[in-house]
Design a protein around this motif. Structure first.
Motif, PDB file in Angstrom:
ATOM      1  N   ALA A  70       0.968  -1.375   0.355  1.00 56.19           N
ATOM      2  CA  ALA A  70       0.174  -0.186  -0.375  1.00 56.19           C
ATOM      3  C   ALA A  70       0.953   1.694   0.191  1.00 56.19           C
ATOM      4  CB  ALA A  70      -1.009  -0.106   1.044  1.00 56.19           C
ATOM      5  N   VAL A  71       2.093   1.013   0.837  1.00 56.23           N
ATOM      6  CA  VAL A  71       3.193   2.675   0.922  1.00 56.23           C
ATOM      7  C   VAL A  71       3.495   2.372  -0.986  1.00 56.23           C
ATOM      8  CG1 VAL A  71       5.381   3.256   1.781  1.00 56.23           C
ATOM      9  CG2 VAL A  71       3.228   2.439   3.213  1.00 56.23           C
ATOM     10  N   LEU A  72       3.630   1.817  -1.905  1.00 52.23           N
ATOM     11  CA  LEU A  72       5.072   1.189  -2.282  1.00 52.23           C
ATOM     12  C   LEU A  72       3.445   2.550  -3.757  1.00 52.23           C
ATOM     13  CD1 LEU A  72       6.326  -1.373  -3.078  1.00 52.23           C
ATOM     14  CD2 LEU A  72       7.380   0.593  -2.301  1.00 52.23           C
ATOM     15  N   LEU A  73       2.224   1.483  -3.566  1.00 49.30           N
ATOM     16  CA  LEU A  73       1.096   2.359  -4.170  1.00 49.30           C
ATOM     17  C   LEU A  73       0.884   3.872  -4.023  1.00 49.30           C
ATOM     18  CD1 LEU A  73      -0.708   2.014  -6.462  1.00 49.30           C
ATOM     19  CD2 LEU A  73      -2.513   1.505  -4.216  1.00 49.30           C
ATOM     20  N   GLY A  74       0.987   4.004  -2.766  1.00 49.45           N
ATOM     21  CA  GLY A  74       0.826   6.094  -2.585  1.00 49.45           C
ATOM     22  C   GLY A  74       2.357   6.365  -3.698  1.00 49.45           C
ATOM     23  N   LEU A  75       3.414   5.934  -3.179  1.00 41.14           N
ATOM     24  CA  LEU A  75       4.375   6.667  -2.805  1.00 41.14           C
ATOM     25  C   LEU A  75       4.645   6.671  -4.849  1.00 41.14           C
ATOM     26  CD1 LEU A  75       7.513   5.197  -1.187  1.00 41.14           C
ATOM     27  CD2 LEU A  75       6.899   7.485  -1.759  1.00 41.14           C
ATOM     28  N   GLU A  76       4.003   6.057  -5.580  1.00 40.86           N
ATOM     29  CA  GLU A  76       3.634   5.438  -7.149  1.00 40.86           C
ATOM     30  C   GLU A  76       2.993   6.258  -7.895  1.00 40.86           C
ATOM     31  OE1 GLU A  76       3.429   2.352 -10.935  1.00 40.86           O
ATOM     32  OE2 GLU A  76       4.009   1.625  -8.414  1.00 40.86           O
ATOM     33  N   LEU A  77       1.737   6.602  -6.732  1.00 40.97           N
ATOM     34  CA  LEU A  77       0.682   7.480  -7.123  1.00 40.97           C
ATOM     35  C   LEU A  77       0.963   8.916  -7.134  1.00 40.97           C
ATOM     36  CD1 LEU A  77      -2.644   6.124  -5.733  1.00 40.97           C
ATOM     37  CD2 LEU A  77      -1.755   6.047  -8.283  1.00 40.97           C
ATOM     38  N   ALA A  78       1.716   9.698  -6.387  1.00 37.11           N
ATOM     39  CA  ALA A  78       2.338  10.331  -5.947  1.00 37.11           C
ATOM     40  C   ALA A  78       3.752  11.050  -7.450  1.00 37.11           C
ATOM     41  CB  ALA A  78       3.094  10.896  -4.395  1.00 37.11           C
ATOM     42  N   GLY A  79       3.612  10.204  -7.799  1.00 41.96           N
ATOM     43  CA  GLY A  79       4.736  10.350  -8.524  1.00 41.96           C
ATOM     44  C   GLY A  79       6.302  10.605  -7.885  1.00 41.96           C
ATOM     45  N   MET A  80       6.629   9.554  -7.405  1.00 39.43           N
ATOM     46  CA  MET A  80       7.450   9.862  -6.578  1.00 39.43           C
ATOM     47  C   MET A  80       8.606   8.469  -6.266  1.00 39.43           C
ATOM     48  SD  MET A  80       6.273  11.041  -2.783  1.00 39.43           S
ATOM     49  CE  MET A  80       7.871  12.075  -2.591  1.00 39.43           C
ATOM     50  N   ILE A  81       7.931   7.795  -7.143  1.00 41.65           N
ATOM     51  CA  ILE A  81       8.911   5.744  -7.589  1.00 41.65           C
ATOM     52  C   ILE A  81       8.374   5.341  -8.582  1.00 41.65           C
ATOM     53  CG2 ILE A  81       9.850   5.289  -5.081  1.00 41.65           C
ATOM     54  CD1 ILE A  81       7.224   3.450  -5.144  1.00 41.65           C
ATOM     55  N   ARG A  82       9.100   4.720  -9.450  1.00 43.74           N
ATOM     56  CA  ARG A  82       8.275   4.255 -10.349  1.00 43.74           C
ATOM     57  C   ARG A  82       8.602   2.632 -10.739  1.00 43.74           C
ATOM     58  NH1 ARG A  82      11.553   6.004 -14.016  1.00 43.74           N
ATOM     59  NH2 ARG A  82      10.404   8.024 -13.794  1.00 43.74           N
ATOM     60  N   SER A  83       7.186   1.735 -10.317  1.00 37.91           N
ATOM     61  CA  SER A  83       7.804  -0.018 -10.808  1.00 37.91           C
ATOM     62  C   SER A  83       8.108   0.258 -11.784  1.00 37.91           C
ATOM     63  CB  SER A  83       6.329  -0.493 -10.400  1.00 37.91           C
ATOM     64  OG  SER A  83       5.104  -0.041 -11.640  1.00 37.91           O
ATOM     65  N   LEU A  84       9.106  -0.798 -11.926  1.00 38.45           N
ATOM     66  CA  LEU A  84       9.897  -1.873 -12.965  1.00 38.45           C
ATOM     67  C   LEU A  84      10.013  -3.236 -13.079  1.00 38.45           C
ATOM     68  CD1 LEU A  84      13.665  -0.075 -11.836  1.00 38.45           C
ATOM     69  CD2 LEU A  84      11.679   0.468 -13.705  1.00 38.45           C
ATOM     70  N   PRO A  85       9.736  -3.625 -13.919  1.00 41.40           N
ATOM     71  CA  PRO A  85       9.533  -5.145 -13.917  1.00 41.40           C
ATOM     72  C   PRO A  85      10.396  -6.287 -13.029  1.00 41.40           C
ATOM     73  CG  PRO A  85       9.838  -5.161 -16.028  1.00 41.40           C
ATOM     74  CD  PRO A  85      10.918  -3.673 -15.806  1.00 41.40           C
ATOM     75  N   GLY A  86       9.662  -7.275 -12.904  1.00 43.19           N
ATOM     76  CA  GLY A  86      10.533  -8.005 -11.384  1.00 43.19           C
ATOM     77  C   GLY A  86      10.295  -7.380  -9.807  1.00 43.19           C
ATOM     78  N   ARG A  87       9.141  -6.669  -9.898  1.00 39.83           N
ATOM     79  CA  ARG A  87       8.610  -5.858  -8.414  1.00 39.83           C
ATOM     80  C   ARG A  87       9.707  -5.547  -8.403  1.00 39.83           C
ATOM     81  NH1 ARG A  87       7.394 -10.264  -4.609  1.00 39.83           N
ATOM     82  NH2 ARG A  87       6.363  -9.266  -3.211  1.00 39.83           N
ATOM     83  N   ARG A  88      10.549  -4.502  -9.060  1.00 42.60           N
ATOM     84  CA  ARG A  88      11.581  -3.808  -8.176  1.00 42.60           C
ATOM     85  C   ARG A  88      11.235  -2.414  -8.475  1.00 42.60           C
ATOM     86  NH1 ARG A  88      16.637  -6.571  -7.802  1.00 42.60           N
ATOM     87  NH2 ARG A  88      17.694  -4.212  -8.450  1.00 42.60           N
ATOM     88  N   TYR A  89      11.875  -1.240  -8.068  1.00 39.63           N
ATOM     89  CA  TYR A  89      10.785   0.354  -7.970  1.00 39.63           C
ATOM     90  C   TYR A  89      12.581   1.018  -7.475  1.00 39.63           C
ATOM     91  CZ  TYR A  89       6.856  -1.577  -6.577  1.00 39.63           C
ATOM     92  OH  TYR A  89       5.669  -1.803  -6.102  1.00 39.63           O
TER      93      TYR A  89
END
Length: 366
Positions: A344-363
């Motif tokens: 949930a924390v990762l999704l919130g950061l991604e929605l805020a445009g602060m991190i980006r998800s990559l293949p293999g569950r990497r950020y």
């Protein structure tokens, strides 16, 4: 645009594809009416009865009445053969040959992106309209926001464009100068007053019915370089716009929503099916559309402010070093946050445009 252009669209035996075919074969509406019956049947492959109808100019009286109606109500029009016609829409297989508009003609030919979604917008969807369009105004200030003037996300997209100084184009499924819904008349006036336009393919003699909305959607999809879906349930009208955009070879994007949220179920399904790119910020939209604006150095990348983060979000962000990609297992260890809560924390950061998800569950950090 001539009376011939309007008259050509009034023949009941010709739909948009039929008119586009005639223009492709003969070059212009004037050339269609100048052609012989033999040319219309032989070269343009028309039915003999339709060719005779065109030769007799049976719709010209209606077209002349339409011109008078336009003058009375301050309505402009462009034909697909005019330079001012939206260039991307002209490239579609089924463009309306004549577009009627109120407002600024120049807005029709601008670089544009469509933002569409559910009529039952949630506060989250409203905020994401604001986030995407606000950042888009910073990165690409000469961009027009296209939507359908409907309740919900459409209306919020238009208002966000006005708030951030972008021109906006409303494509409606009704005869101008009226707008639907009527409660959006003031919004329509604001759109026109701030350099935008209200657009319709419908002439004044059109019989209104509920079947006109899907054809309207093809105009939004066709005139835009890409379409962003912000909240849509499964089966929502915004998904038809996305499907049409994909069929035209345009970029389709969607804003993710919470799992189980009905208002975002359609948008989430687009992302899961790889039918749409996930976008969480205006930066993502620019990147997906291939607009080389940030890399050209015109506007620097914006870094979100750390004080806006809560404790868990700050720990996760600090666990990802600059230029580093980190998998979720490592993030759980570094941050001390259990795997269930970490998602949930990762999704919130991604929605805020602060991190980006990559293949293999990497950020990685943005």
């Amino acid at each position: 645009m001539t009376v011939d252009d309007i008259a050509l669209t009034l023949h009941r035996g010709l739909g948009p594809k039929g008119v586009a075919h005639l223009i492709a074969v003969l070059g212009s509406a004037q050339a269609v009416y100048a052609a012989s019956e033999e040319e219309l049947v032989g070269e343009a492959a028309l039915r003999p009865d339709l060719a005779r109808e065109i030769r007799r100019r049976t719709t010209h009286r209606q077209a002349e009445a339409e011109v008078r109606y336009m003058k009375r109500h301050g309505i402009g029009a462009v034909a697909a053969t005019d330079a001012e016609y939206p260039p991307r829409l002209r490239d579609c297989p089924d463009p309306p040959h004549v577009l009627y508009f109120v407002g600024e003609r120049r807005a029709l030919g601008m670089r544009s992106v469509a933002v569409v979604g559910t009529r039952m917008a949630t506060p989250y969807g409203q905020r994401m309209c604001d986030v995407l369009i606000g950042r888009l105004a910073e990165l690409a200030p000469q961009t027009a926001v296209v939507s359908g003037l409907a309740y919900g996300i459409d209306g919020h997209a238009h208002r966000a464009a006005l708030r951030y100084g972008l021109p906006t184009v409303a494509v409606v499924a009704n005869v101008l100068p009226e707008v639907t819904p009527s409660s959006h008349r003031e919004l329509a006036r604001d759109i026109v007053a701030h350099g935008g336009a209200i657009v319709s393919e419908l002439h004044s003699q059109t019989r209104q019915n509920g079947a006109l909305f899907i054809p309207r959607n093809r105009i939004m999809a066709g005139m835009s370089e890409g379409t962003v879906v912000v909240e849509s349930p499964v089966g929502g009208g915004a998904l038809s716009t996305a499907e049409l955009a994909d069929g035209y070879g345009r970029t389709v994007m969607a804003v993710p929503g919470r799992a189980g949220d009905k208002c975002s179920a359609g948008a989430n399904r687009l992302i899961m099916a790889r039918s749409a790119a996930m976008v969480c910020s205006g930066d993502d939209v620019v990147r997906e559309l291939g607009w080389d604006i940030v890399r050209a150095g015109q506007i620097p990348e914006r870094k979100p402010a750390a004080p806006l983060l809560d404790g868990d979000e700050r720990r996760v962000l600090e666990a990802i070093g600059e230029g580093e990609t980190v998998d979720t297992d490592t993030l759980a260890v570094r941050s001390g946050i259990p795997a269930g809560a970490l998602a949930a924390v990762l999704l919130g950061l991604e929605l805020a445009g602060m991190i980006r998800s990559l293949p293999g569950r990497r950020y990685e950090r943005v």
